[in-house]
Motif scaffolding. Structure first.
Motif, PDB file in Angstrom:
ATOM      1  N   PHE A 223       0.844  -1.190   0.000  1.00  0.00           N
ATOM      2  CA  PHE A 223       0.000   0.000   0.000  1.00  0.00           C
ATOM      3  C   PHE A 223       0.882   1.244   0.000  1.00  0.00           C
ATOM      4  CE2 PHE A 223      -2.420  -3.323   2.072  1.00  0.00           C
ATOM      5  CZ  PHE A 223      -3.588  -3.282   1.352  1.00  0.00           C
ATOM      6  N   TRP A 224       0.476   2.207  -0.788  1.00  0.00           N
ATOM      7  CA  TRP A 224       1.186   3.474  -0.752  1.00  0.00           C
ATOM      8  C   TRP A 224       0.188   4.602  -0.911  1.00  0.00           C
ATOM      9  CZ3 TRP A 224       1.345   0.025  -4.744  1.00  0.00           C
ATOM     10  CH2 TRP A 224       0.916   0.460  -5.997  1.00  0.00           C
ATOM     11  N   LEU A 225       0.599   5.718  -0.365  1.00  0.00           N
ATOM     12  CA  LEU A 225      -0.245   6.903  -0.376  1.00  0.00           C
ATOM     13  C   LEU A 225       0.482   7.972  -1.168  1.00  0.00           C
ATOM     14  CD1 LEU A 225      -2.794   8.290   1.016  1.00  0.00           C
ATOM     15  CD2 LEU A 225      -1.159   9.136   2.676  1.00  0.00           C
ATOM     16  N   THR A 226      -0.205   8.590  -2.091  1.00  0.00           N
ATOM     17  CA  THR A 226       0.371   9.681  -2.862  1.00  0.00           C
ATOM     18  C   THR A 226      -0.357  10.955  -2.483  1.00  0.00           C
ATOM     19  OG1 THR A 226       0.565   8.100  -4.666  1.00  0.00           O
ATOM     20  CG2 THR A 226       1.074  10.373  -5.169  1.00  0.00           C
ATOM     21  N   THR A 227       0.395  11.990  -2.213  1.00  0.00           N
ATOM     22  CA  THR A 227      -0.244  13.272  -1.904  1.00  0.00           C
ATOM     23  C   THR A 227      -0.058  14.205  -3.088  1.00  0.00           C
ATOM     24  OG1 THR A 227       1.760  14.076  -0.830  1.00  0.00           O
ATOM     25  CG2 THR A 227       0.112  13.022   0.569  1.00  0.00           C
ATOM     26  N   PHE A 228      -1.057  15.019  -3.324  1.00  0.00           N
ATOM     27  CA  PHE A 228      -1.029  15.934  -4.464  1.00  0.00           C
ATOM     28  C   PHE A 228      -1.138  17.381  -4.013  1.00  0.00           C
ATOM     29  CE2 PHE A 228      -2.543  11.905  -6.187  1.00  0.00           C
ATOM     30  CZ  PHE A 228      -1.624  11.719  -7.193  1.00  0.00           C
ATOM     31  N   VAL A 229      -0.791  17.620  -2.788  1.00  0.00           N
ATOM     32  CA  VAL A 229      -0.720  18.995  -2.313  1.00  0.00           C
ATOM     33  C   VAL A 229       0.748  19.397  -2.450  1.00  0.00           C
ATOM     34  CG1 VAL A 229      -1.088  20.536  -0.371  1.00  0.00           C
ATOM     35  CG2 VAL A 229      -2.618  18.591  -0.730  1.00  0.00           C
ATOM     36  N   PRO A 232       3.811  16.117  -6.056  1.00  0.00           N
ATOM     37  CA  PRO A 232       3.331  14.778  -5.696  1.00  0.00           C
ATOM     38  C   PRO A 232       4.408  13.967  -4.983  1.00  0.00           C
ATOM     39  CG  PRO A 232       2.688  15.317  -7.933  1.00  0.00           C
ATOM     40  CD  PRO A 232       3.601  16.412  -7.485  1.00  0.00           C
ATOM     41  N   LEU A 237       3.177   2.606   2.866  1.00  0.00           N
ATOM     42  CA  LEU A 237       2.557   2.178   4.119  1.00  0.00           C
ATOM     43  C   LEU A 237       2.927   0.722   4.337  1.00  0.00           C
ATOM     44  CD1 LEU A 237      -0.985   3.716   3.469  1.00  0.00           C
ATOM     45  CD2 LEU A 237       0.970   4.770   4.596  1.00  0.00           C
TER      46      LEU A 237
ATOM     47  N   ALA B  19       1.165   6.950  -9.821  1.00  0.00           N
ATOM     48  CA  ALA B  19       0.360   7.678 -10.799  1.00  0.00           C
ATOM     49  C   ALA B  19       0.178   9.121 -10.361  1.00  0.00           C
ATOM     50  CB  ALA B  19      -0.999   7.003 -10.941  1.00  0.00           C
ATOM     51  N   VAL B  20       0.330  10.023 -11.309  1.00  0.00           N
ATOM     52  CA  VAL B  20       0.085  11.437 -11.013  1.00  0.00           C
ATOM     53  C   VAL B  20      -0.987  12.014 -11.936  1.00  0.00           C
ATOM     54  CG1 VAL B  20       2.389  11.828 -10.101  1.00  0.00           C
ATOM     55  CG2 VAL B  20       1.974  12.158 -12.527  1.00  0.00           C
ATOM     56  N   PHE B  22      -4.792  11.387 -13.769  1.00  0.00           N
ATOM     57  CA  PHE B  22      -6.038  10.631 -13.629  1.00  0.00           C
ATOM     58  C   PHE B  22      -7.047  11.107 -14.665  1.00  0.00           C
ATOM     59  CE2 PHE B  22      -3.969  11.203  -9.536  1.00  0.00           C
ATOM     60  CZ  PHE B  22      -3.719   9.881  -9.195  1.00  0.00           C
ATOM     61  N   ARG B 199      -6.592  16.346 -11.856  1.00  0.00           N
ATOM     62  CA  ARG B 199      -6.707  16.545 -10.414  1.00  0.00           C
ATOM     63  C   ARG B 199      -7.715  17.627 -10.045  1.00  0.00           C
ATOM     64  NH1 ARG B 199      -0.562  17.329  -9.357  1.00  0.00           N
ATOM     65  NH2 ARG B 199       0.186  15.813 -10.867  1.00  0.00           N
ATOM     66  N   ARG B 231     -11.114  18.283  -6.180  1.00  0.00           N
ATOM     67  CA  ARG B 231      -9.653  18.420  -6.202  1.00  0.00           C
ATOM     68  C   ARG B 231      -9.065  17.135  -5.627  1.00  0.00           C
ATOM     69  NH1 ARG B 231      -4.569  18.479  -6.635  1.00  0.00           N
ATOM     70  NH2 ARG B 231      -3.285  20.222  -5.895  1.00  0.00           N
ATOM     71  N   VAL B 232      -8.290  16.426  -6.425  1.00  0.00           N
ATOM     72  CA  VAL B 232      -7.630  15.208  -5.930  1.00  0.00           C
ATOM     73  C   VAL B 232      -6.537  15.624  -4.959  1.00  0.00           C
ATOM     74  CG1 VAL B 232      -6.220  13.217  -6.559  1.00  0.00           C
ATOM     75  CG2 VAL B 232      -8.140  13.888  -8.007  1.00  0.00           C
ATOM     76  N   VAL B 233      -6.621  15.117  -3.734  1.00  0.00           N
ATOM     77  CA  VAL B 233      -5.637  15.509  -2.723  1.00  0.00           C
ATOM     78  C   VAL B 233      -4.678  14.379  -2.375  1.00  0.00           C
ATOM     79  CG1 VAL B 233      -6.950  17.373  -1.673  1.00  0.00           C
ATOM     80  CG2 VAL B 233      -7.363  15.020  -0.939  1.00  0.00           C
ATOM     81  N   PHE B 234      -5.134  13.157  -2.525  1.00  0.00           N
ATOM     82  CA  PHE B 234      -4.214  12.046  -2.297  1.00  0.00           C
ATOM     83  C   PHE B 234      -4.724  10.824  -3.055  1.00  0.00           C
ATOM     84  CE2 PHE B 234      -7.222  11.706   1.220  1.00  0.00           C
ATOM     85  CZ  PHE B 234      -7.503  10.351   1.279  1.00  0.00           C
ATOM     86  N   ALA B 235      -3.883   9.837  -3.125  1.00  0.00           N
ATOM     87  CA  ALA B 235      -4.259   8.586  -3.775  1.00  0.00           C
ATOM     88  C   ALA B 235      -3.752   7.439  -2.934  1.00  0.00           C
ATOM     89  CB  ALA B 235      -3.690   8.510  -5.179  1.00  0.00           C
ATOM     90  N   ILE B 236      -4.517   6.389  -2.869  1.00  0.00           N
ATOM     91  CA  ILE B 236      -4.107   5.172  -2.161  1.00  0.00           C
ATOM     92  C   ILE B 236      -3.916   4.099  -3.209  1.00  0.00           C
ATOM     93  CG2 ILE B 236      -4.766   3.443  -0.449  1.00  0.00           C
ATOM     94  CD1 ILE B 236      -6.589   5.619   0.782  1.00  0.00           C
ATOM     95  N   ASP B 238      -2.547   4.367  -5.975  1.00  0.00           N
ATOM     96  CA  ASP B 238      -2.851   5.006  -7.265  1.00  0.00           C
ATOM     97  C   ASP B 238      -4.344   5.164  -7.528  1.00  0.00           C
ATOM     98  OD1 ASP B 238      -0.171   5.232  -7.745  1.00  0.00           O
ATOM     99  OD2 ASP B 238      -0.051   3.431  -8.989  1.00  0.00           O
TER     100      ASP B 238
END
Lengths: 408, 276
Positions: A223-229, A232, A237, B19-20, B22, B199, B231-236, B238
């Motif tokens: 599992f991994w979490l990507t943040t886009f604030v 990226p 996890l 992934a960035v 979507f 996003r 607004r996409v703020v995070f991804a689990i 991807d």
């Protein structure tokens, strides 16, 4: 100089397969072998090439058959007899668990002239095994997760309602099979016919037909979490989800039989050792239970936390602990007990190998258990406690997968 | 999108891929909102499947079809006081894009006039709305011919307006079943705006117009609309999770009683399988 120089006639190695009889050839030259006291003899390496050479008969080695391993960097050759020694003289028994040896194609005399020393040594031993000064092989590393075991223990019990019962015994049995694959990155744990039977005032059985679970060392995080604030970013996890399954578990207590037909759980390894043998994990899932007396089926969700530690490299010391809880749902109401009863079990144990008989370990087992339940008809809900001290004999129990060279 | 993919850094310093980018028009969409329904607090759960496709016209060279589909859209208000369920079997938007649109007048010789609009058609099939205290409404189908002045060469932008045709049944309050028809007497507006990397998202749609019942000469004005910003703020793993703001309003168009209502809500939207 502790050693005594003994002149031994060394001939050129003969052609042919290593473990078959080789025609002796006439010695061309004699070279010196340094005889070492038994306490100072070094050992041939199991991972390096070993040559079998045929030599003229000597007093300690009348057959003239030797194993030789040379180290070019040290300009040194270790020399060991091919048979087990009795009172310093080789007997009839061949060495066991040696690596296949090859015929020496060159000239030991040439090596002697190049400055090589020839030193008396002990033949090589595989990982997890020790070869003594006589050449006998002894297993010194045990995998108690691959074994067929049985044993017995004194099992006194205490419950507030019934008081102490000291004249109580337990017998254990089971087959443990751990299979590693994917270069040791996965460990599949299987248990067959595993359980215990208690004999005393209240005979009990707790045994299961088959049980399976696994652990895995993952190349990348599940599992991994990507943040886009902002830019990226990825956060791994470290949640290691695996599975746990069991079928046909029989529990006999207070003359009531409960049969768990099947159980499946999602397990999360909170921690596991690099070789996956030791772990701490949580698991939870559903099960189906059959009450043999009432012929009633129940849905049984359960959860558990459990730990299993192998404390030393050679697998002598084992620590286990678990806490589990289960609740019966959709059970038929019965007079004399609550609906939707529950069970709570706590266990901690220690097992240590004390000796081995023909390389099969005999271990001391200590454990303590506590259980609370309100699922028994006309039995007041409450705790009972038991302690166990006994012996367990294990067949199979090979050396552990990551056993290194023995260092007894 | 290619430019974004080329400029974005898909790997972190440790070399792990993620992934960035979507596609907001694709995936299994699961949402949860909380907010206001009129003056009262309310919550909504939503689920649907979105599909998006682009294909060249087989019959008209140079024309491209941008197709958006939404299947099995469920929307549930679970609270006891305003419990309601809305299910829409299918919603679709098909837009035909050409580089240079024109009208061909059948004069002699034929005359071409510039036509700076893309043509499109929007469908909605089998929309069922059930409220515990408000009967039910079933919109059998709605078809809207719309004109898009933006004419974007991508499915990420739509701005369309056009006449709408619909049939609706209402019932469930002890009153007789009624049929309503909107015979191109309504206007539907559609707008979609998505950022290149998917996003940011803004969607708006609304329909307003007169409906008519058999046997009655006077029409009834009804309207409904929805605006959604994400607004996409995070991804689990991807799978992107977006903060979503949503506002809806309806005028004499909710349920069997044809009530009016409005909502303002905020929540999270998980869009599975939408990574590009």
């Amino acid at each position: 100089m502790p050693s005594l120089l003994l002149w031994v006639a060394l001939a050129l190695a003969a052609e042919g397969e290593p473990e078959v009889s080789v025609e002796p050839v006439k010695p061309q030259q004699v070279v010196a072998v340094e005889v070492q006291p038994s306490s100072q003899r070094r050992q041939l390496s199991y991972d390096a090439e070993v040559w079998c050479v045929q030599l003229p008969a000597t007093a300690p080695v009348p057959s003239g058959r030797f194993r030789v391993q040379c180290d070019d960097a040290k300009k040194e050759c270790l020399v060991a007899a091919q048979r087990v020694l009795i009172d310093g003289v080789e007997g009839e028994e061949e060495l066991q668990r040696t690596r296949p040896c090859t015929a020496f194609a060159g000239s030991l005399l040439e090596k002697a002239t190049e400055g090589f020393r020839f030193v008396e040594a002990v033949a090589e031993a595989p990982d997890g095994w020790h070869r003594d000064e006589r050449g006998r092989i002894i297993q010194v590393n045990f995998d108690l997760h691959r074994r067929v075991y049985f044993g017995g223990a004194w099992a006194p019990q205490y419950s507030p309602s019934a008081g102490f019962e000291l004249g109580r015994g337990r017998t254990d049995f089971g087959i443990e099979v751990d299979v590693a694959n994917n270069q040791g990155r996965e460990l599949h744990r299987m248990r067959f016919l595993e359980g215990s039977v208690w004999l005393g005032r209240d005979p009990r059985v707790d045994a299961s037909l088959i049980h399976y679970s696994w652990s895995a060392l993952r190349v990348s995080s599940m599992f991994w979490l990507t943040t886009f604030v902002g830019t990226p970013r990825r956060f791994d996890l470290d949640i290691n989800i695996t599975g746990w399954f069991e079928a046909m578990r029989w529990e006999l207590v207070q003359q009531r039989s409960f049969l768990t037909l099947g159980a499946a759980a999602v397990a999360v390894d909170l921690w596991h050792s690099k070789n996956l043998d030791s772990f701490v994990r949580l698991r939870a899932g559903p099960a189906a239970e059959f009450d043999v007396q009432t012929e009633d089926f129940s849905f049984k969700p359960f959860a558990a936390a459990e730990a299993d530690f192998t404390l030393d490299r050679d697998g002598f010391h084992h620590l286990t602990a678990s806490v589990s809880a289960e609740k019966l749902l959709f059970d038929r109401p019965q007079a004399g007990r609550r609906t939707n009863p529950a069970r709570l079990r706590i266990q901690a144990g220690y097992e240590v190998i004390v000796l081995a008989i023909n390389d099969y370990p005999l271990s001391l087992v200590f454990d303590a258990r506590a259980a609370w339940r309100d699922d028994l008809v006309n039995v007041k809900p409450g705790w009972d406690f038991s302690a166990h001290a006994g012996l367990r004999f294990s067949l199979w129990a090979p050396a552990r997968r990551d056993a290194g060279q023995a260092n007894p | 999108v290619a430019a974004v993919l080329a400029s974005a850094d898909p790997c972190d310093p440790q070399g792990r891929d993620f992934a960035v980018c979507f596609d907001a028009g694709r995936g299994v969409e699961l949402s949860g909102y909380g907010g206001l329904l009129g003056p009262s607090a309310s919550s909504t759960l939503s689920a649907s499947v979105r599909l998006r496709g682009v294909r060249n016209s087989r019959s008209k060279q140079g024309a491209v079809w941008f197709n958006d589909h939404r299947l099995a859209h469920f929307e549930l208000r679970p609270d006891d006081k305003d419990r309601a369920l809305t299910v829409t079997a299918y919603e679709g938007l098909l837009r035909r894009h050409v580089e240079e649109g024109y009208l061909l007048l059948p004069f002699n010789p034929p005359k071409k006039l510039p036509f700076p609009l893309d043509l499109g058609i929007a469908f909605s099939v089998a929309r069922w709305e059930r409220a515990v205290a408000n009967g039910w409404a079933f919109e059998t189908a709605r078809v809207t011919l719309f004109f898009d002045a933006v004419r974007a060469p991508t499915a990420r932008f739509h701005l369309g307006l056009g006449p709408s045709l619909a049939h609706t049944m209402r019932g469930g309050l002890g009153a007789p079943l009624t049929h309503e028809l909107m015979p191109l007497t309504g206007l539907q507006a559609l707008a979609t705006l998505e950022s290149e990397e998917g996003r940011w998202l803004l969607r708006a749609q609304g329909v307003a117009g007169w409906t008519f019942e058999p046997g009655r000469s006077d029409g009834t004005f009804r309207a409904r609309g929805e605006v959604v910003g994400e607004r996409v703020v995070f991804a689990i793993n991807d799978q992107p999770v977006a903060v979503t703001l949503r506002a809806t309003a309806a005028f004499r168009d909710v349920g069997g009683g044809a009530l009016s209502e409005w909502t303002v809500q905020a929540g999270l939207t998980l869009r599975l399988f939408s990574a590009q």
